[in-house]
Design a protein around this motif. Structure first.
Motif, short mmCIF file in Angstrom:
data_model
loop_
_atom_site.label_atom_id
_atom_site.label_comp_id
_atom_site.label_asym_id
_atom_site.label_seq_id
_atom_site.Cartn_x
_atom_site.Cartn_y
_atom_site.Cartn_z
N THR A 1 0.83 -1.21 0.00
CA THR A 1 0.00 0.00 0.00
C THR A 1 0.86 1.25 0.00
OG1 THR A 1 -1.76 -1.17 1.18
CG2 THR A 1 -1.80 1.23 1.27
N ARG A 2 1.89 1.26 0.81
CA ARG A 2 2.75 2.45 0.90
C ARG A 2 3.59 2.64 -0.35
NH1 ARG A 2 8.22 3.14 3.08
NH2 ARG A 2 8.55 5.36 3.48
N CYS A 3 4.17 1.56 -0.86
CA CYS A 3 5.12 1.69 -1.95
C CYS A 3 4.46 1.85 -3.32
CB CYS A 3 6.04 0.47 -1.98
SG CYS A 3 7.15 0.38 -0.56
N ILE B 1 11.23 5.97 -3.42
CA ILE B 1 10.90 7.37 -3.71
C ILE B 1 9.38 7.54 -3.75
CG2 ILE B 1 10.91 9.11 -5.56
CD1 ILE B 1 13.80 8.46 -6.05
N SER B 2 8.71 6.60 -4.42
CA SER B 2 7.25 6.65 -4.48
C SER B 2 6.66 6.57 -3.08
CB SER B 2 6.74 5.49 -5.34
OG SER B 2 5.32 5.48 -5.37
N ALA B 3 7.21 5.73 -2.22
CA ALA B 3 6.70 5.58 -0.86
C ALA B 3 6.86 6.87 -0.08
CB ALA B 3 7.41 4.44 -0.15
N ARG B 4 8.00 7.52 -0.21
CA ARG B 4 8.22 8.77 0.53
C ARG B 4 7.31 9.87 0.04
NH1 ARG B 4 13.90 7.20 -0.40
NH2 ARG B 4 14.73 6.30 1.54
N ILE C 1 12.74 15.35 2.45
CA ILE C 1 14.21 15.36 2.41
C ILE C 1 14.73 14.01 1.92
CG2 ILE C 1 16.29 15.51 3.83
CD1 ILE C 1 14.91 18.19 3.18
N GLY C 2 14.05 12.93 2.32
CA GLY C 2 14.45 11.61 1.84
C GLY C 2 14.34 11.49 0.33
N VAL C 3 13.30 12.08 -0.26
CA VAL C 3 13.17 12.09 -1.72
C VAL C 3 14.33 12.86 -2.34
CG1 VAL C 3 11.78 12.85 -3.68
CG2 VAL C 3 10.67 11.85 -1.68
#
Length: 836
Positions: free
Chosen positions: A506-508, A616-619, A666-668
């Motif tokens: 779901t998250r990713c 990246i998609s998850a963040r 910031i993680g992205v």
């Protein structure tokens, strides 16, 4: 020269910010060049060069006819080449459901006044009566420990009560004999049941979520509705829905179960139907179901279906007594005892009229499932998880207040307060998210992205709440038995995390992957234009969408710069919002702009590979999710009338979510493949550094104190929990002791000088010593009769709430159920004797 260039920068930002029309850009460029030439800033040659370099492209892009002739055809061809391929099932999943507040958050400028003007979720008189009567009666019939240890499921009495009183037909309209409750009422019931017994909550939740009733209501034929819905509402049919296959799992669109269109014998005559084979698992209510909803892939090798009918994933209703249907065996998911198990069948012939919606709905099952899941997923697991969290918070906060170590309540230790603050802050935000998501469904939405956000984040926060509760309870939390109110929740919380779309998936893949296309104002329009068969229409639609998209990116870049330089102070005030909360609305505006900008650059740079860049998609999904959770929290505070006692929960949860969203952004940027672009975006969005911080220790202390203070604030946080009227129930006894705590502390305060002087011994903690102390104090005339009862009752209830269970040497816990009942009766007798 400096002022002239500054004017160009300011004008450019302003034109971008307001998405100015092309003609205005042309006029502004021309005016700027003329002013520069007239003011001797540039000479004639420079002015001519600027007109060619800047003016000509501006004119080309501003003129739709020129642009559509010379530019857009090439862009459309390029877009078609780089657009990743998409299957029909992927397209159905993306287009299922509706967009709602998620689209506002994607826009870069959410309309807060629109959100705050929505009605607060509420119950009708009929719903309130059912919640306060039938739901309480059903809760009183069950006990989580006895369900797991004695019955290995619900007791026959409780299960029959649920069926007879309409719990399985809450979403079915009254014309079919159902309750026709609102989505919010459905959520309230599931939540309250979850504060008592997980098996009960699940077995009521599932028939009212994705399953036969929901599918029939939206897609069934009149004959199917007229026959099945009254039977489902009355509980004479027990439904289940079988989707998950062993080798498909989360990739439900790849189910291998097949139904071959063929002619076969049914009720003594040759009938068009399907010969279906399936192997399914994890089917809730499967072992006891009388009506099996089944998803399978229809195939038509002999071309028996009418021309134009495309076979594919389809859904059917099959009586479990039908020849060839195999049910009855059970799974055992982490000691949870709700009915769940496998089902199978081999070459089972079913007539075409058993397909939900009949023959016209052959091959349309995937879209049916996605649209129904978009609504059901917003209610079921978020509601159950909030109920679990309320159980944990109620029991743990009372325990922390009454349990003493080193002559101090453990709830006053800073380490314990840190855990309690997380529990209270998370619960407030979880419940707000549950309410807003249910409201969306009641407003007629099928919020696909929002339901995924609610499912993922509410279940994850429930896991955090339960884990913190276990840490506070310590030894009491790890000893199984009827005195442990949290152990089963601790065991079973991974179930909520896993089902209805595993949380990693779901998250990713879902939250951002679906939201980036559905909720974005232009991407889906561009995709539709690229697949349009009419060439002229495709060009016009793409041109409008693409250049609208360009303007959208420019506006967000300008807005991000303005917000970064001013801290979003230039944002207009939100009407009807609490003054001390305005900074949070501005913060979400700033994040929304940054998120929209980052989304577009991620899609531009990564293209089709973005769906494979799951982290990246998850963040990016995390940023969107935290903004939604904050929105729900702020609206809840307004809906509740801005009670200041609740402000610490709001401040803690929103500050925590802002810090999480910032860290995700910031993680992205830290992992973005184009490092130069990532640095430029970071300077644009956060020119003065990172603005958001995690909640302070002082704020956490306020939250922990509020949780351990009896009154309306704590009751709002824990609203609609079930608390048993049972002297053997640890939650009930904890609440009774907690309610007496202010009086006990007042008595202790009165005795403090005598204790310090040595004239009186300190009030002991153990039950036996407390009785002796109370008797001595009463005999000496130091306490009144009322104070004696207060101290005695407190000692008795506190003693029950801190005890853990022990069993016979062979750990035959089921045989000790009777002992617990005897203990309950003995405690009642003790209470009555002391009262006399």
């Amino acid at each position: 020269m400096g002022m002239w260039m500054l004017a160009a920068v300011v004008a450019t930002v302003a034109l971008m910010l307001f998405q100015a029309a092309g003609a205005l850009w042309v006029a502004a460029i021309a005016l700027w060049i003329v002013v520069g030439y007239a003011g001797d800033v540039i000479d004639a040659l420079a002015a001519a060069v600027m007109l060619v370099v800047l003016g000509a492209p501006a004119v080309l892009l501003a003129s739709k006819s020129l642009r559509r002739s010379l530019v857009s055809p090439h862009l459309l061809a390029l877009f078609k080449r780089i657009l990743p391929s998409m299957s029909e099932t992927e397209r159905d999943a993306l287009e299922a459901g509706t967009t709602w507040w998620d689209a506002d958050l994607f826009s870069g400028k959410p309309d807060w006044n629109k959100l705050l003007s929505l009605p607060a979720p509420s119950l009708s008189d009929e719903e309130q009566s059912f919640l306060g009567n039938e739901v309480n009666q059903l809760c009183a019939l069950v006990d989580d420990w006895e369900s797991t240890q004695l019955w290995q499921g619900l007791s026959p009495q409780a299960w029959q009560f649920a069926r007879d009183r309409g719990f399985l037909g809450m979403i079915i309209p009254k014309q079919y004999g159902g309750k026709q409750f609102s989505a919010y009422m459905h959520s309230q019931v599931v939540m309250k049941l979850s504060t008592r017994c997980s098996a009960l909550a699940v077995q009521v939740m599932v028939p009212n979520s994705l399953g036969p009733a929901e599918l029939l209501l939206h897609y069934g034929t009149d004959a199917q509705k007229d026959y099945y819905l009254p039977r489902l509402a009355a509980g004479t049919e027990v439904p289940c829905f079988a989707l998950t296959s062993p080798y498909a799992g989360s990739d439900a669109a790849a189910i291998p179960d097949t139904g071959v269109v063929c002619m076969g014998q049914f009720e003594g005559r040759e009938t068009l139907g399907l010969r279906v084979s399936w192997t399914k698992r994890y089917i809730t209510l499967g072992p006891v179901a009388t009506l099996l909803g089944l998803a399978f892939r229809a195939v038509d090798p002999d071309k028996l279906l009418p021309p134009g009918v495309e076979p594919g994933i389809s859904c059917a209703l099959i009586p479990t007594t039908h020849a060839g249907v195999v049910i009855g065996r059970r799974h055992w998911p982490l000691n949870a005892v709700f009915q769940n198990g496998p089902t199978s069948g081999s070459d089972v012939f079913i007539p075409m009229q058993w397909v939900i919606g009949g023959q016209p709905q052959i091959g349309k099952g995937w879209r049916m499932l996605m649209e129904c899941l978009a609504a059901g997923r917003a209610i079921s697991l978020p509601s159950a998880s909030v109920g679990t969290a309320k159980l944990a918070v109620r029991g743990t906060s009372a325990y922390a207040a009454i349990r003493r170590q080193f002559k101090t309540a453990i709830g006053k230790f800073e380490g314990v307060q840190e855990a309690l603050a997380r529990m209270g802050g998370n619960l407030y935000m979880m419940d707000a998210t549950r309410k807003l998501s249910a409201l969306a469904v009641d407003l007629g939405e099928k919020p696909a992205v929002i339901s995924a956000i609610a499912k993922y984040h509410v279940t994850e926060r429930a896991r955090a709440v339960v884990n913190d509760g276990m840490d506070v309870l310590g030894g009491k939390g790890i000893c199984m038995g009827p005195s442990n109110f949290l152990a089963r929740a601790y065991q079973q919380i991974p179930i909520a995390v896993t089902v209805e779309g595993a949380n990693i998936l779901t998250r990713c893949l879902i939250i951002f992957g679906q939201g980036a296309i559905r909720a974005h104002p232009y991407v889906l329009k561009e995709m539709h234009a690229s697949t349009e068969t009419d060439g002229r229409k495709a060009l016009l639609d793409f041109d409008d969408a693409f250049f609208g998209h360009v303007g959208f990116v420019c506006a967000n870049a300008a807005r991000a710069l303005c917000y970064g330089l001013t801290g979003a102070l230039l944002k207009p005030e939100v009407r009807a919002a609490a003054e001390d909360m305005l900074r949070y609305y501005r913060a979400v505006d700033r994040l929304s702009t940054a998120f929209a900008l980052m989304t577009d650059f991620a899609m531009f740079v990564l293209g089709g590979s973005l769906k494979r860049r799951e982290r990246i998609s998850a963040r990016l999904g995390d940023i969107l999710s935290q903004m939604y959770l904050i929105s729900a929290t702020l609206k809840r505070f307004e809906d509740d009338g801005r009670p200041q006692a609740d402000a610490p929960y709001v401040h803690w949860s929103v500050q925590d979510a802002l810090a999480r969203a910032q860290n995700a952004l910031i993680g992205v940027l830290d992992n973005f493949p184009n490092r130069a672009l990532a640095l430029a975006l970071r300077l644009l969005v956060f020119p003065f550094g990172l603005p958001y911080r995690e909640p302070s220790d002082a704020l956490g202390g306020e939250v922990a104190e509020a949780m351990q203070t009896a009154g309306p604030g704590r009751e709002r946080l824990l609203a609609d929990c079930f608390v048993a009227d049972d002297f053997g129930d640890p939650i009930a006894c904890g609440e009774l002791a907690f309610a007496l705590l202010p009086q006990v502390e007042a008595i202790e305060h009165r005795f403090k000088p005598a204790v310090h002087s040595g004239a009186l011994a300190a009030i002991p903690q153990s039950l036996v010593e407390m009785r002796e102390w109370v008797a001595d104090a009463a005999a000496s005339g130091l306490i009144t009769a009322e104070e004696r009862h207060v101290l005695s009752d407190f000692a008795r209830y506190a003693d029950i709430s801190i005890q853990v269970d022990d069993f016979s040497a062979d750990l035959n816990a089921a045989a000790d159920v009777g002992r617990r009942q005897a203990m309950t009766e003995r405690r009642k007798e003790m209470a009555e004797a002391e009262a006399e």
